[in-house]
Design a protein around this motif. Structure first.
Motif, PDB file in Angstrom:
ATOM      1  N   GLY A  89       0.785  -1.222   0.000  1.00  0.00           N
ATOM      2  CA  GLY A  89       0.000   0.000   0.000  1.00  0.00           C
ATOM      3  C   GLY A  89       0.819   1.275   0.000  1.00  0.00           C
ATOM      4  N   SER A 220       0.254   7.022 -11.197  1.00  0.00           N
ATOM      5  CA  SER A 220      -0.538   6.239 -10.248  1.00  0.00           C
ATOM      6  C   SER A 220       0.110   4.881 -10.013  1.00  0.00           C
ATOM      7  N   MET A 221      -0.309   4.223  -8.940  1.00  0.00           N
ATOM      8  CA  MET A 221       0.197   2.889  -8.658  1.00  0.00           C
ATOM      9  C   MET A 221      -0.104   1.953  -9.824  1.00  0.00           C
ATOM     10  N   LEU A 224      -3.370   0.063  -9.682  1.00  0.00           N
ATOM     11  CA  LEU A 224      -4.593   0.815  -9.398  1.00  0.00           C
ATOM     12  C   LEU A 224      -5.812   0.240 -10.123  1.00  0.00           C
ATOM     13  N   ARG A 225      -5.676   0.020 -11.422  1.00  0.00           N
ATOM     14  CA  ARG A 225      -6.826  -0.470 -12.173  1.00  0.00           C
ATOM     15  C   ARG A 225      -7.251  -1.866 -11.690  1.00  0.00           C
ATOM     16  N   ILE A 227      -6.904  -3.166  -8.862  1.00  0.00           N
ATOM     17  CA  ILE A 227      -7.551  -3.079  -7.546  1.00  0.00           C
ATOM     18  C   ILE A 227      -9.016  -2.690  -7.710  1.00  0.00           C
ATOM     19  N   THR A 228      -9.288  -1.753  -8.617  1.00  0.00           N
ATOM     20  CA  THR A 228     -10.670  -1.268  -8.728  1.00  0.00           C
ATOM     21  C   THR A 228     -11.576  -2.228  -9.491  1.00  0.00           C
ATOM     22  N   VAL A 229     -11.006  -3.158 -10.238  1.00  0.00           N
ATOM     23  CA  VAL A 229     -11.864  -4.105 -10.956  1.00  0.00           C
ATOM     24  C   VAL A 229     -11.832  -5.504 -10.333  1.00  0.00           C
ATOM     25  N   GLY A 230     -11.097  -5.639  -9.246  1.00  0.00           N
ATOM     26  CA  GLY A 230     -11.129  -6.904  -8.502  1.00  0.00           C
ATOM     27  C   GLY A 230     -10.174  -7.968  -8.996  1.00  0.00           C
ATOM     28  N   ALA A 232      -6.761  -7.576  -8.885  1.00  0.00           N
ATOM     29  CA  ALA A 232      -5.493  -7.512  -8.147  1.00  0.00           C
ATOM     30  C   ALA A 232      -5.389  -8.782  -7.297  1.00  0.00           C
ATOM     31  N   TYR A 234      -4.078 -10.875  -4.271  1.00  0.00           N
ATOM     32  CA  TYR A 234      -3.499 -10.905  -2.934  1.00  0.00           C
ATOM     33  C   TYR A 234      -3.191 -12.363  -2.592  1.00  0.00           C
ATOM     34  N   GLY A 422      -2.459  -7.392   1.351  1.00  0.00           N
ATOM     35  CA  GLY A 422      -3.614  -6.605   1.783  1.00  0.00           C
ATOM     36  C   GLY A 422      -3.304  -5.962   3.127  1.00  0.00           C
TER      37      GLY A 422
END
Ligand code: FES
Ligand code: FES
Lengths: 772, 150
Positions: A89, A220-221, A224-225, A227-230, A232, A234, A422
């Motif tokens: 993070g 940006s990280m 980023l994308r 993470i926002t679409v699920g 990413a 972990y 996470g």
């Protein structure tokens, strides 16, 4: 210039998880598996970038500066850069590769990131901890990028038959301006790989005024994308064919073990396949698992339900009587008696006796759990003498070492694939959960995922210590502080590694106790003994939390006693701009950094206080029931000051309308992520101050989930956090960002509450203390 | 045998009808976007949309959602460009990112119900979603941005 291109070397991770967009076969065959060379400690002297040393060379495996290890260029021009630290993070998976891209003149839109597996011989130290990544790797990453650029320029010059000094890499191509010729990185890759790697000493680093990415904050990280679409990935998201799901019932008391168990009812739960005892290590168990009873199932839900049906009789062992109220009394008693002297200037005893007034503050801070949103989890696939791990580990190299040792196989046979984390906060520096998965996979002959539940995370973690900090300050008639005695009593992290560790280690003493920067004639720091009764571990900013709390609360208490403005009192105590000399401290840790490059510089501490006071409007008029508090602290070799505005209503309800923080972290890479780290630190600081406490009764943790162990929520969050970053001087070495934001928050908050209500809180969490 | 409708697709399940939807999604259907954070409806990491409402998949049994439309992050928008997702990227909301799927699903559900939430309504609707990294300021701003047009 290449990473491994041998298809046999493809790591299993890439079979299941998208790591980058590069077609492996398109990566050029290059210089093979060269190990790279190790620098003891990088030193660079360049115009606008003066020499400084870091402690990087003192870390296990130091740094590796080799473009062949970190950079690959495909014929289509896609540049793949290795991220060898763990992303939890902070943005490090973006910022370190960005440094390489900057120096090599790569166009960021044509850069892909490849996460390194655990291999410290190849990549250098990977332990993502201690807010060290930028300060240890800014220069090595620049050197790697500059080497790659030099090789690309060399290849182009050779092709054109012109001197290398006549060509220049610019935005993903090499240009010969005299003839107007230009050639893309992709076309040069094969030739560049044949160039010899230039010596570090001869490298030309870019002039910082030509930076396109460094220090700008517009990138940006990389995740980023996803993470926002699920998408990413972990640790919890890794799935292997034939994988089993496991949860483990671990001993509720540290050092306890299974006496007997009955798994019959658990076996009847739909989806449960097996119940088995798993090995634990005796306390102090280092990073080894605690042992217990595992339930193996076809999915996590079934495993949890099966575990609920287990009947286990535990043998609690020596810590079965651990009780937080009594332990606090023990710590307080110890703090009221002399302890091991760890810093001594002048004669504190005499100065306190001769003082006009002595102000005593005794502060209590409880255990805290990390509670990363992703609880510990790992997947392991152990076959014969080979093991492969997938997990959110802060220390990929350490995990590899410990898994190999535990399984009794060579390290080369262990592959550690690092997923996104996470959240980490220090919890995932300890790889017990990965070892658990490895042991179970070995036993079952199948891939296994071990998932910790939230209750496991809170009850079986490596807790932040619990401490009593007692400060006695002597004032003379004029209100000047002439004596300062600080006793710090807390069980040490060392107790997790060695039985009978009763004193804090230098790295704990060095977090705000012995490095206290005030200009006072008589100073004595003491560390009375404390025995640990549970596992203690690093928690974001570690001992700085209790130390900054005590010291910065005391500053405000002294201001109150002398009727001074707290900010003026703070500046007076910090004293004249100077480099603090700490000759009486035997082992000044200084965050592992050489004191020459990273001294305690009170001019910088004063500066952040003055900056935050100016920008944050110290002394501004505020509504009734509101109050302002200030605190400043140096940690992880950065300087930081925070002003908190609170509002407390007549029922004692606390809100935080505004937070202002100034940070001096030296030369920086990504101001946007610095801002997000500081915003997050304010939330974590407020969370721990309001709610944070793990307590024990009968040796067992009394909390288990977010109902009885609350974390700060959005409706309690500060309305606004403003962040001011001190622009670095040309010679300022980079310093930590991930952790330093936390320590000053709680004391600034508590000082603000005092300003608003006249109530001085000396024990955290605040809990119901404000309710009338 | 239970038949579920997830992101418009039929999924069959012949195991424990009480299995929490969360684990069916993650471990049986391979939809790992939805996260586990607490298992007790306390953190919001597992938020999915059922019909038009945000629910916590960790305390919802598979049998509870038979004949209902389950939408997970994977089905929120065909190209991942829901206004909430775009706002999240524009403001660089995430840190570790682990809570963010739950936050995004919660925010998307909020906007279905209340297209123009004010400050207090955003805070109230999002208060069930914990972010340990502390991205709250940006979450609030991003919900606001998504509701006013990205
Ligand atoms: S996992 Fe469902 S609310 Fe936390
Ligand atoms: S971004 Fe890490 S928990 Fe929210």
């Amino acid at each position: 210039m290449n990473m491994s291109t041998n298809p046999k070397k493809l790591r299993g991770f890439e079979r299941y998880v998208k790591v980058d967009n590069v077609s492996r076969r398109s990566i050029l065959k290059g210089l093979g598996l060269a190990g790279g060379f190790v620098l003891a400690a990088p030193v660079m002297s360049r115009p606008g970038f003066a020499a400084y040393k870091t402690g990087a060379g003192e870390m296990p495996h130091g740094t590796v500066v080799d473009p062949r290890v970190f950079v690959a260029i495909a014929p289509d021009g896609i540049v793949t850069i290795v991220a060898h630290r763990a992303e939890m993070g902070t943005g490090v998976r973006t910022s370190l590769p960005m440094i390489v891209a900057e120096e090599m003149e790569a166009d960021w839109s044509r850069v892909r990131i490849q996460q390194a597996h655990g291999d410290e011989v190849k990549f250098g130290n990977q332990d993502t901890d201690g807010s060290r990544s930028t300060r240890h790797y800014l220069i090595p990453m620049r050197q790697i990028g500059a080497s790659a650029r030099t090789m690309l320029e060399g290849a182009a010059a050779k092709r054109w038959g012109v001197p290398a000094t006549e060509v220049k890499a610019v935005n993903h191509e090499v240009v010969h301006s005299a003839s107007g010729r230009r050639i893309g990185f992709g076309d040069l890759a094969a030739d560049a790989a044949k160039q010899s790697v230039p010596s570090v000493e001869g490298l030309r680093l870019k002039d910082p005024k030509d930076f396109r990415y460094l220090g700008k904050g517009q990138i940006s990280m990389v995740d980023l994308r996803d993470i926002t679409v699920g998408t990413a990935r972990y640790g919890a998201d890794v799935r292997l064919p034939g994988m089993k799901y496991a949860v483990i019932a671990r001993p509720p008391v540290t050092g306890g073990k299974v006496a007997s168990f009955d798994g019959a009812a658990a076996m009847k739960v739909s989806g449960v396949e097996k119940v088995m005892e798993v090995k634990g290590w005796p306390w102090p168990s280092k990073f080894q698992p605690l042992g217990g009873v595992a339930v193996i199932a076809r999915n996590t839900g079934a495993a949890i339900k099966g575990r609920d049906a287990l009947k286990i009789v535990w043998d609690d062992g020596a810590n079965g009587k651990y009780e937080s109220v009594a332990y606090r009394a023990e710590l307080e008693a110890a703090a009221r008696k002399p302890g091991l002297v760890v810093r001594k200037e002048g004669d504190v005893e005499a100065a306190l006796k001769g003082a006009d007034k002595v102000i005593v503050g005794e502060y209590y801070l409880p255990h805290l759990a990390h509670v990363a949103m992703e609880p510990p989890v790992a997947v392991a696939d152990v076959k014969g003498d080979k093991a492969e791990i997938w997990g959110p580990v802060q220390s990929a190299g350490g995990t590899r070492e410990d898994v190999a040792k535990t399984l009794g196989i060579p390290q080369e046979n262990v592959t550690v694939n690092v997923t996104l984390l996470g959240g980490g906060f220090g919890r995932k520096s300890k790889c017990d959960f990965a070892i658990e998965a490895a042991l179970l996979s070995k036993e079952l002959g199948a891939p296994v995922k071990v998932q910790w539940t939230r209750e496991d995370d809170i009850r079986n973690g490596f807790l932040h210590t619990v401490s009593v900090e007692r400060i006695e300050a002597g004032l003379d008639k004029s209100g000047k502080v002439t004596a300062w005695r600080h006793r710090s009593v807390a069980p040490s992290i060392a107790s997790t590694f060695a039985a009978g560790a009763l004193h804090q280690a230098p790295f704990e003493l060095g977090m705000g106790l012995v490095d206290m920067p005030f200009e006072i004639a008589n100073v004595q720091c003491e560390n009375p003994e404390a025995a640990a009764r549970t596992r203690i571990g690093w928690f974001r900013s570690v001992s700085n939390i209790p130390r900054a709390f005590a010291v910065q609360s005391m500053v405000a208490e002294l201001a109150q006693a002398t009727k001074r403005d707290p900010k003026d009192m703070l500046l007076e105590l910090i004293g004249s701009p100077r480099i603090v000399k700490l000759d009486s401290v035997k082992d000044l840790w200084n965050y592992g950094e050489p004191y020459d490059s990273y001294p305690i510089d009170t001019a910088r501490l004063r500066k952040v206080v003055e900056l935050v006071a100016e920008k944050g409007g110290w002394g501004r008029s505020i509504p009734k029931g509101h109050g302002l508090g200030i605190a400043a602290h140096r940690s992880f070799v950065s300087y930081i000051a925070t002003i908190v505005e609170v509002a407390v209503d007549d029922k004692g309800k606390l809100t935080v309308p505004r937070v202002d923080t100034a940070i001096d972290c030296g030369t920086y890479v990504n101001p946007e992520r610095i801002q997000s780290q500081i915003e997050g630190a304010a939330i974590m600081g407020l969370s721990l101050a309001k709610h944070g406490a793990v307590t024990f009764k009968d040796g067992k943790v009394q909390q288990g989930n977010f109902d009885d162990s609350p974390l700060l929520r959005i409706d309690e969050s500060p309305a606004v956090t403003n962040v001011y970053i001190v622009p670095p001087g040309p010679d300022t070495p980079p310093s930590g960002v991930g952790e330093p934001g936390v320590p000053p928050f709680a004391p600034a908050l508590i000082n603000a509450i005092f300003a608003a209500t006249g109530k001085r809180i000396r024990a955290l969490p605040i809990g119901k203390q404000l309710e009338a | 045998m239970i038949t579920l409708k997830i992101n418009g697709q039929q999924k069959n399940w012949d195991g424990d009808p009480d299995l929490p939807l969360l684990w069916f999604l993650r471990d049986e259907a391979g939809l790992t976007g939805t996260k586990y954070g607490c298992g007790q409806a306390l953190c919001g990491a597992c938020t999915v949309i059922v019909d038009k409402q945000a629910i916590r998949a960790c305390i919802t049994s598979v049998s509870d959602v038979v004949d209902r439309e389950v939408t997970t992050i994977e089905g929120l928008h065909p190209t991942g460009d829901h206004a909430v997702q775009k706002a999240w990227r524009q403001l660089n909301v995430p840190q570790c990112g682990f809570c963010q799927v739950g936050q995004i699903m919660q925010a998307a559900a909020l906007l279905l119900e209340n297209p123009k939430p004010n400050h207090d309504q955003i805070r109230e609707a999002m208060a069930g979603n914990i972010c340990r990294c502390g991205c709250y300021q940006r979450i609030e701003n991003a919900v606001h941005l998504a509701s006013t047009g990205v």
